[in-house]
Scaffold this active site. Structure first.
Site, PDB file in Angstrom:
ATOM      1  N   TYR A  14       0.859  -1.055   0.042  1.00 23.39           N
ATOM      2  CA  TYR A  14       0.027   0.123   0.119  1.00 23.39           C
ATOM      3  C   TYR A  14       1.004   1.469   0.000  1.00 23.39           C
ATOM      4  O   TYR A  14       0.259   2.433  -0.068  1.00 23.39           O
ATOM      5  CB  TYR A  14      -0.970  -0.015   1.081  1.00 23.39           C
ATOM      6  CG  TYR A  14      -1.879  -1.024   1.296  1.00 23.39           C
ATOM      7  CD1 TYR A  14      -3.055  -1.199   0.351  1.00 23.39           C
ATOM      8  CD2 TYR A  14      -1.605  -2.262   2.214  1.00 23.39           C
ATOM      9  CE1 TYR A  14      -3.736  -2.373   0.595  1.00 23.39           C
ATOM     10  CE2 TYR A  14      -2.708  -3.320   2.302  1.00 23.39           C
ATOM     11  CZ  TYR A  14      -3.597  -3.212   1.141  1.00 23.39           C
ATOM     12  OH  TYR A  14      -4.396  -4.387   1.393  1.00 23.39           O
ATOM     13  N   HIS A  19      -4.497   5.455  -0.777  1.00 25.96           N
ATOM     14  CA  HIS A  19      -5.186   5.429   0.442  1.00 25.96           C
ATOM     15  C   HIS A  19      -4.022   5.535   1.629  1.00 25.96           C
ATOM     16  O   HIS A  19      -4.442   5.701   2.736  1.00 25.96           O
ATOM     17  CB  HIS A  19      -5.382   3.697   0.540  1.00 25.96           C
ATOM     18  CG  HIS A  19      -6.311   3.264  -0.151  1.00 25.96           C
ATOM     19  ND1 HIS A  19      -7.717   3.663  -0.504  1.00 25.96           N
ATOM     20  CD2 HIS A  19      -6.183   2.673  -1.613  1.00 25.96           C
ATOM     21  CE1 HIS A  19      -8.274   3.217  -1.333  1.00 25.96           C
ATOM     22  NE2 HIS A  19      -7.432   2.310  -2.033  1.00 25.96           N
ATOM     23  N   TYR A  64      -5.826  -1.909  10.864  1.00 27.39           N
ATOM     24  CA  TYR A  64      -6.900  -1.830   9.693  1.00 27.39           C
ATOM     25  C   TYR A  64      -7.955  -0.991  10.614  1.00 27.39           C
ATOM     26  O   TYR A  64      -8.475  -1.360  11.417  1.00 27.39           O
ATOM     27  CB  TYR A  64      -7.212  -2.959   8.899  1.00 27.39           C
ATOM     28  CG  TYR A  64      -5.901  -3.024   8.106  1.00 27.39           C
ATOM     29  CD1 TYR A  64      -5.805  -2.515   6.944  1.00 27.39           C
ATOM     30  CD2 TYR A  64      -5.246  -4.255   8.507  1.00 27.39           C
ATOM     31  CE1 TYR A  64      -4.818  -2.957   5.936  1.00 27.39           C
ATOM     32  CE2 TYR A  64      -4.014  -4.527   7.535  1.00 27.39           C
ATOM     33  CZ  TYR A  64      -3.891  -3.950   6.481  1.00 27.39           C
ATOM     34  OH  TYR A  64      -2.878  -4.094   5.642  1.00 27.39           O
TER      35      TYR A  64
END
Length: 64
Positions: A14, A19, A64
């Site tokens: 990521y 994001h 998360y």
């Protein structure tokens, strides 16, 4: 005292995605303040600094 939390997704896959803009903002603030080391605290990476006599904590959550 102020807390700035840069939201993002942990993990190498990521790193360069949209994001992780929150992580990139925290990294830019650390670079501007010439701070390289983040400490692990409560499932996040964090650093403390002073801006205009105000203590500021920067955090990058690792969950998360």
């Amino acid at each position: 005292m102020k807390l700035i939390v840069g939201l993002g997704n942990p993990g190498i896959i990521y790193r360069n995605t949209r994001h992780n803009i929150g992580f990139k903002v925290i990294d830019a603030l650390l670079k501007e303040a010439n701070i390289k080391l983040l400490k692990t605290y409560s499932h996040s990476l964090s650093a403390s600094l002073k801006i205009s006599n105000e203590r500021v904590i920067l955090a990058k959550p690792l969950t998360y």
